[in-house]
Scaffold this active site. Structure first.
Site, PDB file in Angstrom:
ATOM      1  N   ASN A  87       0.793  -1.225   0.000  1.00 14.12           N
ATOM      2  CA  ASN A  87       0.000   0.000   0.000  1.00 14.12           C
ATOM      3  C   ASN A  87       0.824   1.274   0.000  1.00 14.12           C
ATOM      4  O   ASN A  87       0.314   2.348   0.308  1.00 14.12           O
ATOM      5  CB  ASN A  87      -0.964  -0.012   1.189  1.00 14.12           C
ATOM      6  CG  ASN A  87      -1.802  -1.263   1.246  1.00 14.12           C
ATOM      7  OD1 ASN A  87      -1.693  -2.049   2.179  1.00 14.12           O
ATOM      8  ND2 ASN A  87      -2.619  -1.489   0.226  1.00 14.12           N
ATOM      9  N   ILE A  94       0.950   6.809   0.315  1.00 14.80           N
ATOM     10  CA  ILE A  94       0.266   5.773   1.087  1.00 14.80           C
ATOM     11  C   ILE A  94      -1.170   5.644   0.606  1.00 14.80           C
ATOM     12  O   ILE A  94      -1.893   6.637   0.508  1.00 14.80           O
ATOM     13  CB  ILE A  94       0.270   6.110   2.590  1.00 14.80           C
ATOM     14  CG1 ILE A  94       1.709   6.267   3.094  1.00 14.80           C
ATOM     15  CG2 ILE A  94      -0.449   5.030   3.393  1.00 14.80           C
ATOM     16  CD1 ILE A  94       1.798   6.856   4.494  1.00 14.80           C
ATOM     17  N   CYS A  95      -1.595   4.419   0.323  1.00 16.25           N
ATOM     18  CA  CYS A  95      -2.980   4.145  -0.042  1.00 16.25           C
ATOM     19  C   CYS A  95      -3.657   3.451   1.133  1.00 16.25           C
ATOM     20  O   CYS A  95      -3.369   2.298   1.439  1.00 16.25           O
ATOM     21  CB  CYS A  95      -3.057   3.252  -1.278  1.00 16.25           C
ATOM     22  SG  CYS A  95      -4.744   2.834  -1.757  1.00 16.25           S
ATOM     23  N   VAL A  96      -4.530   4.173   1.808  1.00 15.98           N
ATOM     24  CA  VAL A  96      -5.273   3.593   2.927  1.00 15.98           C
ATOM     25  C   VAL A  96      -6.660   4.223   2.913  1.00 15.98           C
ATOM     26  O   VAL A  96      -6.816   5.415   2.661  1.00 15.98           O
ATOM     27  CB  VAL A  96      -4.549   3.836   4.270  1.00 15.98           C
ATOM     28  CG1 VAL A  96      -4.312   5.312   4.497  1.00 15.98           C
ATOM     29  CG2 VAL A  96      -5.317   3.232   5.442  1.00 15.98           C
ATOM     30  N   LEU A 129      -0.624  -0.272  -4.271  1.00 15.50           N
ATOM     31  CA  LEU A 129       0.077   0.703  -5.104  1.00 15.50           C
ATOM     32  C   LEU A 129       1.392   0.112  -5.599  1.00 15.50           C
ATOM     33  O   LEU A 129       1.913   0.519  -6.625  1.00 15.50           O
ATOM     34  CB  LEU A 129       0.343   1.991  -4.319  1.00 15.50           C
ATOM     35  CG  LEU A 129      -0.875   2.852  -3.980  1.00 15.50           C
ATOM     36  CD1 LEU A 129      -0.455   4.083  -3.194  1.00 15.50           C
ATOM     37  CD2 LEU A 129      -1.616   3.269  -5.239  1.00 15.50           C
TER      38      LEU A 129
END
Length: 211
Positions: A87, A94-96, A129
């Site tokens: 992620n 950051i992908c959250v 990601l």
């Protein structure tokens, strides 16, 4: 002064300043805030890699950028320390979900930081990601853990951070080893077993149809 600060309403500036001050004096476990006196919308953070993960013993530098629409819009998060994680993109983004579709204006900086720390324990390969890290996490956990641990040893070595936070939803999930018994290993071993069982079932049906 940074343009983000200039565009924020005074009551939001006070809210951010108060929360950053509280986080600095009373940080969550394994998290340290580095105050930026010149720009409170640029929140610098050190996060300690959780035990029982390939990131254990590492200190990861990251930052949150609070945009002019904060808190209506979530902050953007970036790892400044190189990390091998599904992620986190190659440029550190950051992908959250809490930083995207699950964001609510009442959620504060503490909640965001604890969520990012949780992501080190429970990565989400479904919103990867870093596609290579996501694939290895699902298909070959040992290789994933080895790569992530190596990156940690190269880029994230540092002294241990101090602090306890009883509100940390991930604090009880830590374990003592990285491979085999850690929380990540157990979870993804189970996911891998389910996928293998489903594949065997599908292959069996195909074989029966050919008879």
């Amino acid at each position: 002064m940074n343009s983000n600060v200039e565009n924020l309403p005074p009551h939001i500036i006070r809210r951010v300043y108060k929360e950053v001050s509280t986080l600095t004096s009373d940080p969550p476990e394994g998290i340290k805030i580095i105050p930026n006196e010149e720009d409170i919308t640029d929140v610098q953070v050190h996060i300690e890699g959780p035990e029982g993960t390939p990131y254990a013993a590492g200190i990861f530098r990251m930052k949150l950028i609070l945009g002019k629409d904060f808190p209506a819009a979530p902050p953007k998060g970036y790892f400044l320390t190189k990390i091998f994680h599904p992620n986190v993109s190659n440029n550190g983004e950051i992908c959250v979900n809490v930083l995207k579709k699950d964001w609510k204006a009442e959620l504060g900086i503490r909640h965001v930081l604890l969520t990012i720390k949780c992501l080190l324990i429970h990565p989400n390969p479904e919103s990867a990601l870093n596609e290579e890290a996501g694939r290895l996490l699902l298909e070959n956990y040992e290789e994933y853990a080895s790569r992530a641990k190596l990156m940690t040893e190269i880029h994230a070595q540092g002294s241990t951070l101090r602090g306890k936070d009883p509100t940390d939803p991930c604090s009880s999930a830590s374990a003592t080893v990285v491979s085999g018994d850690g929380p990540m290993a157990k979870k993804h071993a189970g996911d891998r077993d389910k996928k293998l069982a489903a594949k065997k079932k599908t292959d069996k049906k195909r074989a029966l149809r050919r008879l």
